[in-house]
Design a protein around this motif. Sequence first.
Motif, mmCIF file in Angstrom:
data_model
loop_
_atom_site.group_PDB
_atom_site.id
_atom_site.type_symbol
_atom_site.label_atom_id
_atom_site.label_comp_id
_atom_site.label_asym_id
_atom_site.label_seq_id
_atom_site.Cartn_x
_atom_site.Cartn_y
_atom_site.Cartn_z
ATOM 1 N N LEU A 73 0.839 -1.193 0.000
ATOM 2 C CA LEU A 73 0.000 0.000 0.000
ATOM 3 C C LEU A 73 0.876 1.247 0.000
ATOM 4 C CD1 LEU A 73 -2.551 -0.924 2.847
ATOM 5 C CD2 LEU A 73 -2.874 -1.239 0.380
ATOM 6 N N VAL A 74 0.374 2.320 -0.615
ATOM 7 C CA VAL A 74 1.076 3.608 -0.572
ATOM 8 C C VAL A 74 0.065 4.724 -0.312
ATOM 9 C CG1 VAL A 74 3.006 2.967 -2.073
ATOM 10 C CG2 VAL A 74 0.895 3.876 -3.084
ATOM 11 N N TYR A 75 0.572 5.824 0.232
ATOM 12 C CA TYR A 75 -0.228 7.024 0.461
ATOM 13 C C TYR A 75 0.141 8.034 -0.622
ATOM 14 C CZ TYR A 75 -1.110 5.102 5.141
ATOM 15 O OH TYR A 75 -1.487 4.305 6.199
ATOM 16 N N ASP A 76 -0.761 8.253 -1.564
ATOM 17 C CA ASP A 76 -0.499 9.174 -2.673
ATOM 18 C C ASP A 76 -1.125 10.542 -2.362
ATOM 19 O OD1 ASP A 76 0.484 10.068 -5.062
ATOM 20 O OD2 ASP A 76 -1.029 9.066 -6.305
ATOM 21 N N ILE A 77 -0.598 11.594 -2.986
ATOM 22 C CA ILE A 77 -1.099 12.952 -2.770
ATOM 23 C C ILE A 77 -1.200 13.672 -4.104
ATOM 24 C CG2 ILE A 77 -0.709 15.173 -1.627
ATOM 25 C CD1 ILE A 77 0.910 13.777 0.476
ATOM 26 N N ASP A 78 -2.348 14.285 -4.339
ATOM 27 C CA ASP A 78 -2.532 15.142 -5.507
ATOM 28 C C ASP A 78 -1.755 16.437 -5.262
ATOM 29 O OD1 ASP A 78 -3.499 17.050 -7.375
ATOM 30 O OD2 ASP A 78 -5.360 15.927 -7.587
ATOM 31 N N PRO A 79 -0.917 16.883 -6.212
ATOM 32 C CA PRO A 79 -0.165 18.134 -6.020
ATOM 33 C C PRO A 79 -1.030 19.322 -5.638
ATOM 34 C CG PRO A 79 0.641 16.973 -7.954
ATOM 35 C CD PRO A 79 -0.574 16.228 -7.484
ATOM 36 N N LYS A 80 -2.297 19.331 -6.065
ATOM 37 C CA LYS A 80 -3.191 20.436 -5.714
ATOM 38 C C LYS A 80 -3.402 20.517 -4.204
ATOM 39 C CE LYS A 80 -5.741 20.317 -10.097
ATOM 40 N NZ LYS A 80 -7.071 20.093 -10.729
ATOM 41 N N GLU A 81 -3.338 19.365 -3.528
ATOM 42 C CA GLU A 81 -3.500 19.361 -2.077
ATOM 43 C C GLU A 81 -2.327 20.049 -1.395
ATOM 44 O OE1 GLU A 81 -4.736 15.588 -0.344
ATOM 45 O OE2 GLU A 81 -5.300 14.897 -2.334
ATOM 46 N N TYR A 82 -1.131 19.868 -1.949
ATOM 47 C CA TYR A 82 0.042 20.562 -1.413
ATOM 48 C C TYR A 82 -0.125 22.066 -1.534
ATOM 49 C CZ TYR A 82 3.134 16.469 -0.893
ATOM 50 O OH TYR A 82 3.719 15.296 -0.491
ATOM 51 N N ILE A 83 -0.622 22.505 -2.684
ATOM 52 C CA ILE A 83 -0.793 23.945 -2.924
ATOM 53 C C ILE A 83 -1.757 24.537 -1.905
ATOM 54 C CG2 ILE A 83 -1.640 25.665 -4.559
ATOM 55 C CD1 ILE A 83 -0.678 23.804 -6.822
ATOM 56 N N MET A 84 -2.886 23.864 -1.672
ATOM 57 C CA MET A 84 -3.849 24.345 -0.687
ATOM 58 C C MET A 84 -3.234 24.368 0.705
ATOM 59 S SD MET A 84 -7.587 22.796 0.390
ATOM 60 C CE MET A 84 -6.863 21.516 1.425
ATOM 61 N N PHE A 85 -2.484 23.336 1.033
ATOM 62 C CA PHE A 85 -1.863 23.240 2.353
ATOM 63 C C PHE A 85 -0.869 24.375 2.578
ATOM 64 C CE2 PHE A 85 1.553 21.724 5.125
ATOM 65 C CZ PHE A 85 0.836 21.317 6.235
ATOM 66 N N PHE A 86 0.018 24.614 1.613
ATOM 67 C CA PHE A 86 1.025 25.657 1.783
ATOM 68 C C PHE A 86 0.414 27.051 1.750
ATOM 69 C CE2 PHE A 86 4.063 22.313 0.224
ATOM 70 C CZ PHE A 86 4.757 22.212 1.414
ATOM 71 N N ASN A 87 -0.568 27.274 0.895
ATOM 72 C CA ASN A 87 -1.242 28.575 0.881
ATOM 73 C C ASN A 87 -1.896 28.855 2.225
ATOM 74 O OD1 ASN A 87 -0.523 29.105 -1.741
ATOM 75 N ND2 ASN A 87 -2.467 28.463 -2.632
ATOM 76 N N CYS A 88 -2.391 27.805 2.854
ATOM 77 C CA CYS A 88 -3.069 27.964 4.134
ATOM 78 C C CYS A 88 -2.081 28.188 5.266
ATOM 79 C CB CYS A 88 -3.913 26.718 4.420
ATOM 80 S SG CYS A 88 -4.861 26.810 5.942
ATOM 81 N N THR A 89 -1.033 27.374 5.318
ATOM 82 C CA THR A 89 -0.101 27.454 6.447
ATOM 83 C C THR A 89 0.853 28.635 6.341
ATOM 84 O OG1 THR A 89 1.365 25.893 5.292
ATOM 85 C CG2 THR A 89 -0.163 24.979 6.911
ATOM 86 N N LEU A 90 1.171 29.078 5.126
ATOM 87 C CA LEU A 90 2.136 30.163 4.956
ATOM 88 C C LEU A 90 1.462 31.506 4.697
ATOM 89 C CD1 LEU A 90 4.802 28.356 2.730
ATOM 90 C CD2 LEU A 90 4.776 28.610 5.208
#
Length: 214
Positions: A73-90
């Motif tokens: 099993l692997v945990y995959d991430i859509d790059p769009k989720e990273y963008i939302m995360f960084f825009n929110c935290t930074l």
Amino acid sequence: MACPHVSAIVALLKSVHPDWSPAMIKSAIVSTASVTDRFGMPIQAEGPQRKPADPFDFGGGHIDPDLAVDPGLVYDIDPKEYIMFFNCTLGPKEACLEFEDNLYQLNLRSSAIPNLKDSNTVWRTVTNVGPEKATYQAKIEAPMGVRMSVEPSVISFKKGGSRSATFKVKFTAKQRVQGGYSFGSLTWFGNCAHSVRIPVAVRTVIQDFVADTA
């Protein structure tokens, strides 16, 4: 020396699985790593005072390239989720309010709750990259002072069915203390001898203090 070793293993995995995303490759490396050394003893943290290492010291643990090639099993991430995360935290805190509850939901191959007051629930999705027909059972090692549950605790994949499964993990503070981090893990054991482990770090709090968060 860690960087060239990890880079070589990443190149190995990419050559075997050219369709894997960077998140899938990292997940395979982290979730199949060992928390014991080559003698089967718990990894020790380096420093003037020797102590058993925790995920803040070793991350996922010692890498095993043979296991990482076939993680199950692997945990995959859509790059769009990273963008939302960084825009929110930074970005400005006001712009983050609507996403505040989603900060824990980034599909990482780990789970960290830095301010557990009562309870918190995180969602994760795993992708089956092993045999089409497989069943996995969850094993929990809850952090001290924390109750941890997984639903569903068993996930199954059928031939021709979906290759992804979503589950939720609930963390509940058993002790109302202003404490430090405690550590645990969540491991999915498969009927095809796969073992997929992610580290867990939880810090219980009664209220937020500047001195604790600065």
